[in-house]
Motif scaffolding. Structure first.
Motif, PDB file in Angstrom:
ATOM      1  N   UNK A  12      32.703   2.659  38.952  1.00 41.33           N
ATOM      2  CA  UNK A  12      32.232   1.434  39.615  1.00 41.33           C
ATOM      3  C   UNK A  12      30.721   1.312  39.519  1.00 41.33           C
ATOM      4  N   UNK A  13      30.000   2.426  39.726  1.00 44.26           N
ATOM      5  CA  UNK A  13      28.536   2.381  39.661  1.00 44.26           C
ATOM      6  C   UNK A  13      28.077   2.034  38.247  1.00 44.26           C
ATOM      7  N   UNK A 134      30.891  -4.912  52.946  1.00 43.91           N
ATOM      8  CA  UNK A 134      30.360  -5.499  51.703  1.00 43.91           C
ATOM      9  C   UNK A 134      31.502  -5.907  50.783  1.00 43.91           C
ATOM     10  N   UNK A 135      32.517  -5.021  50.649  1.00 43.02           N
ATOM     11  CA  UNK A 135      33.658  -5.343  49.775  1.00 43.02           C
ATOM     12  C   UNK A 135      34.392  -6.579  50.293  1.00 43.02           C
ATOM     13  N   UNK A 136      34.595  -6.625  51.610  1.00 42.44           N
ATOM     14  CA  UNK A 136      35.314  -7.775  52.187  1.00 42.44           C
ATOM     15  C   UNK A 136      34.580  -9.076  51.897  1.00 42.44           C
ATOM     16  N   UNK A 168      28.778  -7.417  40.759  1.00 38.58           N
ATOM     17  CA  UNK A 168      28.008  -6.170  40.848  1.00 38.58           C
ATOM     18  C   UNK A 168      28.042  -5.602  42.258  1.00 38.58           C
ATOM     19  N   UNK A 169      27.895  -6.485  43.264  1.00 34.81           N
ATOM     20  CA  UNK A 169      27.895  -6.009  44.648  1.00 34.81           C
ATOM     21  C   UNK A 169      29.269  -5.530  45.063  1.00 34.81           C
ATOM     22  N   UNK A 170      30.352  -6.201  44.522  1.00 33.52           N
ATOM     23  CA  UNK A 170      31.708  -5.744  44.810  1.00 33.52           C
ATOM     24  C   UNK A 170      31.932  -4.340  44.242  1.00 33.52           C
ATOM     25  N   UNK A 171      31.498  -4.125  42.981  1.00 34.05           N
ATOM     26  CA  UNK A 171      31.661  -2.806  42.356  1.00 34.05           C
ATOM     27  C   UNK A 171      30.866  -1.730  43.114  1.00 34.05           C
ATOM     28  N   UNK A 175      32.455   1.586  44.971  1.00 31.87           N
ATOM     29  CA  UNK A 175      31.982   2.946  44.688  1.00 31.87           C
ATOM     30  C   UNK A 175      31.509   3.671  45.929  1.00 31.87           C
ATOM     31  N   UNK A 176      30.730   2.974  46.784  1.00 33.19           N
ATOM     32  CA  UNK A 176      30.241   3.608  48.003  1.00 33.19           C
ATOM     33  C   UNK A 176      31.377   3.899  48.970  1.00 33.19           C
ATOM     34  N   UNK A 177      32.394   2.993  49.041  1.00 32.79           N
ATOM     35  CA  UNK A 177      33.529   3.229  49.930  1.00 32.79           C
ATOM     36  C   UNK A 177      34.291   4.469  49.474  1.00 32.79           C
ATOM     37  N   UNK A 178      34.540   4.591  48.158  1.00 29.72           N
ATOM     38  CA  UNK A 178      35.267   5.755  47.670  1.00 29.72           C
ATOM     39  C   UNK A 178      34.482   7.044  47.935  1.00 29.72           C
ATOM     40  N   UNK A 179      33.187   6.964  47.719  1.00 31.74           N
ATOM     41  CA  UNK A 179      32.364   8.169  47.955  1.00 31.74           C
ATOM     42  C   UNK A 179      32.340   8.556  49.426  1.00 31.74           C
ATOM     43  N   UNK A 180      32.167   7.565  50.308  1.00 26.53           N
ATOM     44  CA  UNK A 180      32.079   7.846  51.744  1.00 26.53           C
ATOM     45  C   UNK A 180      33.402   8.350  52.301  1.00 26.53           C
ATOM     46  N   UNK A 181      34.537   7.694  51.923  1.00 25.18           N
ATOM     47  CA  UNK A 181      35.838   8.158  52.433  1.00 25.18           C
ATOM     48  C   UNK A 181      36.182   9.533  51.880  1.00 25.18           C
ATOM     49  N   UNK A 182      35.820   9.813  50.619  1.00 30.46           N
ATOM     50  CA  UNK A 182      36.066  11.141  50.054  1.00 30.46           C
ATOM     51  C   UNK A 182      35.295  12.206  50.826  1.00 30.46           C
TER      52      UNK A 182
END
Length: 883
Positions: A12-13, A134-136, A168-171, A175-182
């Motif tokens: 995503x990044x 941000x994703x929403x 770009x902001x969605x991607x 990426x940040x959501x996946x990193x933070x939840x992981x």
């Protein structure tokens, strides 16, 4: 190794960075299709693209080892958030083509990055919520712009975002959501594996579910208008609520499962065995494998007692610990055999557990006693070493409980202070044993320590033992306080320093004595360093040289010398330091010193050297020779006078002897001449020659009579000479005579020993004549000692009081003694033991002097060798006129 979520986030990044980079290249090259791919849609704003590109590049670099520090990522995120807030202000208040919503989303992405990378563990859930927002937003805006007919009609202009910026902001949000939840749910991975449990894999989708529902509504129900503002805010609120609830529930579940895993891992690390009713092993933990060496596959199914060859430990008995509803607990000490044959001593705790599936199961908890036994052995050895050290240094180790006042002495160290065990059982008895003045001082020190809450206190006191002796004690203690600051207990040591205190006292006394000696000794003393600087200057030196210590200390010692020696002193010192050849050290030397007033005077210098640590100093002892030289001159003069008097006395004695010996021949001559005159007168011869001869005979007889009269008068004069009797001190007369005998360096190889009777201090005599006798006798003794070894030559002068107020003088030597023929004629004239060169009248003179004083003189040989001369004079109790 990166997880699946990490790889998705990296993709995503990278995708977001590519979108922003392509759009920026389109702006630079002026290719509209690159920064506005769909006709009718707004073009991407370059500042927003640049901010998204920087953030994407930074997040990509985090995944590259060593590319960028995680703390630096947080700093860049802060910078992006600040830039986005500036862009937001520009888009709101200026018509520059920027989207306020896009700038807001960039600011939220920057904030999420900061929160995630500044505190990964606690910040990850919050960063996930911000990324979900941000994703929403981005997802809803993208769906509305692409699929809703109302967008194309311009009804959603307030929520307008350029499509490339939106993607770009969605991607970046994904990426940040996946990193933070992981990061937030990382602890819930089974056995540290990469995969989440299935319910947790849907967490990122569930967090953006409200936005997905609203986007689906736009896609599948396109006849609807774009959502109202209230719906959008409601969607965002639902996202926050759903995300928060999910993260809270999952975090709690994660903590519980983490604790269970930790507890299970901890139990598995302990040596725990489960056996059935037949004694077969049904469970074998990793701790048992580590302890005994058998793996679980090898142990399970085996009978434990046979596998480990279990036997009871020596002297061990089974102990029943407790009986309760869970079963019987027993504890035993056993010796079991490991796989490598090593004997392992363990403490086994047994518990019966009822299991519905397996029935009764016995759980055995095994504790390795090896470290405990080793620690006990080491502790015993340490205690023994501590006891030996305490005995060697006389150290008493104590603990004082303030509340009870009890005083406990560890390892029975109380006797090391000279006290029977139990003597000092509490603080009161301890104080009672102290000397009163030390007791008060210790109380003050303890009070000051408590007031300042000092961690340690040092003390010194004197202890009176039961036998009455006093011991000096020095020690220190660690102080412990409660929360209110009150002293609760102290632990410390007492050391018997009596010997050290006595040595210190003796050393101080010796130093004081030495200081007193140096201050009063008549010889001057000074100390210099290797550079010739004066370090010490004694009071005697101040009196001798006329300088004060403050004036000369630090100055060169040459200022105390005349030019002849002062100019060369430093070169002498340099030569000695360079060669080590001693020319002055240890040898007396006669020099000329310089007084403060410029007067030169003779001195005798003795120099010593002292080396301590890395320092070297020289000590000089200086004696003023002025008075000694004057005394030697006076002694030489007195010796000459006594010698002259001796010669006069000798001449008088010689004249008396000659008068005695010549008087008889002269009388005979006179008689013979008178006879001749009678004969001639009877012959009646008338002849001129006869008359002439007769006249000559008369003249000869007259002259003979005249010579006899002269000799008689001379003898009478010698016989009737007067002596000057006075009260004289005996010791002074003897020492002056000894000094006359020893004048000259050739006499210094003879030792004179004095044995003077204190009850005979004064004599009534002619001091000069008695000294003449002593000088004569001691000189004769010196002559007799010529054949004796130089280190054995001794002359002894003694006095004693006789009856009738007489004093006897004795002069002895340890020479060869006197021959019998000489001893019988010792005091006769012209009799000598010195050979032909002596007249033999010295002892005759001595006899005449002593007889003139009313005394007697005698000589005898000693039984041990040598000879002794004795004479007597009149003694007196005290000087005349003394009360």
């Amino acid at each position: 190794m990166r997880s699946i979520r990490g790889r998705v986030a990296a993709i995503c990044f990278v995708a977001a960075a590519l979108v922003c980079a392509v759009a920026l290249i389109g702006w630079v090259l002026d290719v509209p299709i690159l920064f506005s791919p769909l006709p009718g849609f707004a073009a991407a704003w370059p500042p927003a693209l640049a901010a998204n590109l920087i953030l994407a590049a930074t997040l990509i670099a985090v995944g590259v080892p060593g590319a960028i520090a995680r703390r630096r990522v947080a700093s860049i995120g802060i910078g992006v958030a600040l830039v986005a807030s500036l862009l937001l202000a520009l888009s709101l208040f200026t018509n520059n083509g920027g989207s306020p919503i896009s700038c807001l989303l960039i600011m939220l992405l920057g904030a999420s990055t900061v929160i995630l990378f500044r505190n990964e563990r606690e910040g990850a859930p919050i960063a996930a919520l911000v990324a979900a927002l941000v994703i929403s937003f981005a997802l809803l805006m993208l769906a509305g712009q692409l699929l809703a007919t109302e967008v194309r009609g311009g009804t959603v202009q307030p929520w307008h975002i350029p499509i490339l910026t939106n993607i770009a902001e969605l991607l970046l949000g994904v990426g940040l959501l996946m990193t933070a939840t992981d990061q937030a749910l990382g602890d819930d991975r089974p056995n540290g594996g990469e995969q989440w449990p299935m319910p947790l894999r849907a967490v990122p989708a569930l967090m953006v579910a409200p936005a997905l529902v609203l986007a689906a509504d736009l896609i599948f129900f396109s006849d609807r208008d774009f959502p109202e503002t209230t719906e959008i805010w409601g969607m965002l609120a639902n996202t926050l609520i759903v995300g928060s609830v999910l993260l809270w529930a999952i975090a709690r579940l994660t903590r519980q499962r983490s604790k269970l895993r930790i507890f299970a891992a901890t139990l598995d690390a302990q040596p725990i065995v489960m056996i059935d009713s037949a004694g077969r092993i049904t469970h074998w933990s990793r701790g048992c494998t580590a302890l005994f060496g058998f793996s679980a596959d090898e142990a399970i199914g085996q009978i434990k007692a046979e596998l480990l060859r279990t036997r009871p430990a020596d002297g061990a008995e089974e102990e029943e610990l407790a009986v309760d509803a869970s079963g019987i607990h027993r504890q035993r000490r056993l010796v079991e055999t490991a796989r490598d044959g090593r004997a392992v001593q363990v403490l086994e705790t047994e518990q019966q557990v009822d299991d519905r599936d397996r029935g009764t199961v016995t759980v055995l908890s095994v504790t390795d006693l090896g470290p405990l036994l080793s620690a006990q052995s080491a502790t015993a050895e340490s205690d023994d070493r501590l006891s030996l050290a305490a005995q060697a240094h006389k150290i008493g180790i104590f603990e004082w409980n303030i509340a009870s006042g009890k005083l406990t002495w560890f390892a029975d160290t109380e006797p090391l202070l000279g006290l029977p065990s139990g003597t000092l059982s509490d603080y009161a008895t301890w104080q009672e044993a102290m000397l009163p003045e030390d007791r008060a001082l210790l109380a003050k020190r303890l009070e000051a320590a408590v007031w300042s809450r000092a961690e340690q206190i040092s003390f010194f006191y004197r202890l009176r033992l039961p036998d009455g002796s006093v011991r000096a004690i020095e020690g220190s203690a660690r102080c412990f306080y409660d929360e209110a600051g009150a002293l609760t207990r102290t632990v410390g040591v007492n050391i018997d320093v009596t010997d050290r205190v006595q040595q210190t006292t003796q050393l101080a006394a010796r130093e004081a004595q030495m200081r007193s000696i140096l201050e009063t000794v008549p010889s001057a003393m000074l100390v210099i360093d290797i550079h010739g600087r004066i370090l010490s200057f004694s009071p005697a030196a101040e009196r001798l040289f006329g300088h004060t210590a403050n004036d000369v200390i630090g100055s060169n010692v040459s200022l105390l010398m005349n030019d002849e020696y002062g100019l060369r002193h430093d070169s002498f010192l340099d030569r000695y330091l360079r060669t080590g050849e001693r020319r002055i050290i240890g040898r007396p030397r006669i020099l000329t010193a310089l007084h403060a007033n410029g007067r030169e005077f003779p001195i005798e210098l003795h120099v010593g050297e002292a080396v301590y640590e890395d320092n070297r100093v020289f000590t000089g002892f200086i004696t003023d020779l002025s008075e000694r030289l004057r005394s030697e001159e006076r002694l030489e003069q007195l010796s000459s006078e006594l010698t002259q008097i001796g010669r006069i006395n000798a001449m008088g004695e010689l004249a008396a002897a000659l008068a005695h010996e010549i008087n008889q021949p002269l009388s005979a001559i006179a008689n013979h001449i008178a006879t001749a005159e009678v004969i001639l007168e009877n012959e009646q011869i008338s002849d001129p020659l006869h008359e002439r001869l007769f006249g000559q005979l008369r003249a000869t007889r007259a002259q003979a009579l005249r010579a006899g009269e002269i000799i008689r008068r001379l003898r009478d004069f010698v016989a009737r000479r007067d002596i000057d009797l006075r009260v004289e001190p005996v010791e002074a007369a003897i020492r002056e005579a000894s000094a006359l005998v020893l004048v000259g360096t050739q006499r210094l190889d003879v030792s004179i020993v004095y044995d003077l009777a204190p009850e005979a201090p004064f004599m009534l005599a002619d001091k000069i004549q008695i000294q003449q006798v002593l000088v004569n006798l001691m000189r004769n003794a010196l002559e007799a000692l010529r054949a004796t070894a130089a280190d054995q030559r001794t002359i002894r002068v003694a006095t004693r009081k006789l009856e009738g107020d007489r004093i006897e003088f004795a002069v002895s030597d340890n020479g060869p003694g006197l021959a019998k023929p000489i001893l019988d004629q010792m005091f006769l004239p012209f009799n000598s033991t010195k050979g032909a060169g002596s007249m033999g009248i010295g002892l005759l003179i001595c006899r005449r002097i002593i007889e003139a004083h009313g005394g007697k003189i005698s000589a005898q040989n000693n039984d041990q060798g040598g000879a002794t001369f004795r004479f007597t004079v009149s003694g007196i109790e005290r000087p005349l006129g003394e009360d």
